[in-house]
Design an enzyme around this catalytic site. Structure first.
Site, PDB file in Angstrom:
ATOM      1  CG  LEU A  33      -1.833  -1.246   1.330  1.00 48.06           C
ATOM      2  CD1 LEU A  33      -2.743  -1.122   2.552  1.00 48.06           C
ATOM      3  CD2 LEU A  33      -2.661  -1.467   0.076  1.00 48.06           C
ATOM      4  CG  HIS A  37      -3.402   1.313  -1.904  1.00 45.44           C
ATOM      5  ND1 HIS A  37      -2.069   1.221  -2.222  1.00 45.44           N
ATOM      6  CD2 HIS A  37      -4.061   0.556  -2.802  1.00 45.44           C
ATOM      7  CE1 HIS A  37      -1.928   0.425  -3.277  1.00 45.44           C
ATOM      8  NE2 HIS A  37      -3.113   0.009  -3.656  1.00 45.44           N
ATOM      9  CE  LYS A 149      -1.822   3.985 -11.649  1.00 46.63           C
ATOM     10  NZ  LYS A 149      -1.910   2.573 -11.602  1.00 46.63           N
ATOM     11  CG  ASP A 150      -6.442   0.502 -11.410  1.00 42.16           C
ATOM     12  OD1 ASP A 150      -5.643  -0.112 -12.115  1.00 42.16           O
ATOM     13  OD2 ASP A 150      -6.156   0.913 -10.263  1.00 42.16           O
ATOM     14  CG  MET A 184       1.594   7.802  -5.455  1.00 45.13           C
ATOM     15  SD  MET A 184       1.047   8.194  -3.795  1.00 45.13           S
ATOM     16  CE  MET A 184       2.056   9.624  -3.521  1.00 45.13           C
ATOM     17  CB  SER A 186       1.859  -1.778  -5.821  1.00 43.38           C
ATOM     18  OG  SER A 186       0.742  -1.357  -5.063  1.00 43.38           O
ATOM     19  NE  ARG A 187       1.734  -4.680 -12.161  1.00 50.69           N
ATOM     20  CZ  ARG A 187       0.415  -4.921 -12.113  1.00 50.69           C
ATOM     21  NH1 ARG A 187      -0.437  -3.922 -12.055  1.00 50.69           N
ATOM     22  NH2 ARG A 187      -0.038  -6.163 -12.104  1.00 50.69           N
TER      23      ARG A 187
HETATM   24  P1  AMP Z   1      -4.344  -2.152  -6.315  1.00 48.47           P
HETATM   25  O1  AMP Z   1      -3.829  -2.544  -4.970  1.00 48.47           O
HETATM   26  O2  AMP Z   1      -3.297  -1.591  -7.211  1.00 48.47           O
HETATM   27  O3  AMP Z   1      -5.174  -3.221  -6.951  1.00 48.47           O
HETATM   28  O4  AMP Z   1      -5.340  -0.941  -6.078  1.00 48.47           O
HETATM   29  C1  AMP Z   1      -6.358  -0.995  -5.115  1.00 48.47           C
HETATM   30  C2  AMP Z   1      -7.201   0.237  -5.274  1.00 48.47           C
HETATM   31  O5  AMP Z   1      -6.380   1.393  -5.085  1.00 48.47           O
HETATM   32  C3  AMP Z   1      -7.830   0.364  -6.671  1.00 48.47           C
HETATM   33  O6  AMP Z   1      -9.160   0.861  -6.535  1.00 48.47           O
HETATM   34  C4  AMP Z   1      -6.921   1.366  -7.344  1.00 48.47           C
HETATM   35  O7  AMP Z   1      -7.558   2.087  -8.384  1.00 48.47           O
HETATM   36  C5  AMP Z   1      -6.569   2.271  -6.183  1.00 48.47           C
HETATM   37  N1  AMP Z   1      -5.333   3.012  -6.451  1.00 48.47           N
HETATM   38  C6  AMP Z   1      -4.162   2.525  -6.934  1.00 48.47           C
HETATM   39  N2  AMP Z   1      -3.272   3.522  -7.127  1.00 48.47           N
HETATM   40  C7  AMP Z   1      -3.904   4.663  -6.754  1.00 48.47           C
HETATM   41  C8  AMP Z   1      -3.519   6.036  -6.725  1.00 48.47           C
HETATM   42  N3  AMP Z   1      -2.311   6.444  -7.119  1.00 48.47           N
HETATM   43  N4  AMP Z   1      -4.404   6.943  -6.276  1.00 48.47           N
HETATM   44  C9  AMP Z   1      -5.657   6.567  -5.879  1.00 48.47           C
HETATM   45  N5  AMP Z   1      -6.078   5.278  -5.881  1.00 48.47           N
HETATM   46  C10 AMP Z   1      -5.206   4.341  -6.320  1.00 48.47           C
END
Ligand code: AMP
Length: 289
Positions: A33, A37, A149-150, A184, A186-187
């Site tokens: 995170l 997140h 973001k997604d 931002m 995780s990758r």
């Molecule tokens: P992930 O852990 O990457 O699957 O993301 C979990 C949630 O966090 C998803 O709803 C993503 O769209 C959101 N998320 C990821 N990166 C960001 C970011 N930079 N800003 C806001 N939300 C994010």
């Protein structure tokens, strides 16, 4: 803060909250995170009485040649961040808890999954829809917060919620960015320092296209060409796609109309790392001079 590992225990926890008339907010994540997140957790906390954050690196949304095995994991740190952001529980099932031997069911959503991210990553959105449906049936939230973001994922989830009558309010939170504009993710941890420096070009490509739209450009191909030109200025970056579309249904008219909401969508390879980003912009009602 409670750490919950099984679906049964998760459902009992939520049942207890509902008996106390508490509104449940959930934030689905794959862990590792960051502040993006955290902003989702804060939003969920503002909108509900009890926040559950799920951490599950979902194998069904990764393609065979993608990064499931090496996806970064940091459970202890994640729990610290979640607790300090004020969440009440972490739901962190293992793969067999979510997909026991003999698991068969698929969730397939039509049109909105077929282009861009869905076309480049066959099966990705089916995996996302499946895991989100399962998480919702475990957590039983009243609201769920996802990140812009997604972007395409938010459309897929909203469609599934409506079509399958989940009765959950979906809230979309803005993308949190580093100081140079890089979204931002995780990758981002995969990026070498040299490539990381160049990664800001994704944000710059979005900004260039926004500027053009706000000063009157409406032709889709011209908008896309502006993003391509900016991205091509960094030789190490390979464009997977850089497109513009109507933000509500991803349709691609040749010319956008005044008042249309356009989503700019990017996916690029920086070395072996694939990053996505997006922005939404409204075509001005009168041409700016
Ligand atoms: P992930 O852990 O990457 O699957 O993301 C979990 C949630 O966090 C998803 O709803 C993503 O769209 C959101 N998320 C990821 N990166 C960001 C970011 N930079 N800003 C806001 N939300 C994010």
């Amino acid at each position: 803060m409670k750490v919950i590992r099984t679906i049964k225990e998760m459902q009992l926890f939520s049942q207890g909250m509902k008996l106390q008339n508490k509104k449940i907010g959930c934030v689905p994540t794959m862990g590792f995170l960051h502040r993006g997140h955290e902003s989702l957790i804060t939003r969920a906390k503002d909108l509900s009485d009890c926040v559950v954050v799920s951490i599950f690196v979902n194998p069904t949304q990764f393609g065979p040649n993608e990064d499931f095995d090496r996806y970064p994991r940091a459970f202890e740190n994640d729990c610290k961040l979640i607790e300090s952001a004020g969440a009440d529980a972490v739901f962190a099932p293992d793969v067999l808890e979510m997909y026991p031997v003999g698991f068969l069911t698929e969730v397939k959503i039509g049109k909105v999954t077929e282009k861009f991210e869905g076309e480049r990553r066959p099966g990705h959105f089916e995996g996302v829809a499946l895991v989100v449906a399962k998480l919702f049936n475990a957590i039983k939230p009243d609201i769920a917060v996802f990140g812009q973001k997604d972007y395409q994922q938010t459309l897929v989830i909203k469609k599934m919620i409506r079509d399958l009558n989940f009765g959950i309010d979906i809230v979309i939170a803005p993308t949190m960015r580093e100081s140079d504009g890089l979204a931002m993710s995780s990758r981002n941890t995969y990026l070498s320092p040299a490539i990381r420096e160049k990664a800001t070009i994704l944000f710059q490509a979005l900004e260039e296209a926004i500027k053009a739209i706000e000063s009157g450009t409406k032709e889709r191909k011209i908008i896309n060409a502006i993003m391509h030109k900016t991205l091509r200025s960094e030789l190490e970056i390979k464009i997977d796609y850089a497109v513009s579309a109507l933000s509500n249904n991803l349709e691609e008219p040749d010319v956008f109309l005044a008042g249309d909401h356009i989503v700019l969508l990017l996916a690029c390879f920086l070395g072996k790392t694939r990053l996505i980003d997006n922005a939404v912009v409204t075509v001005p009602l009168t041409k700016q001079m």
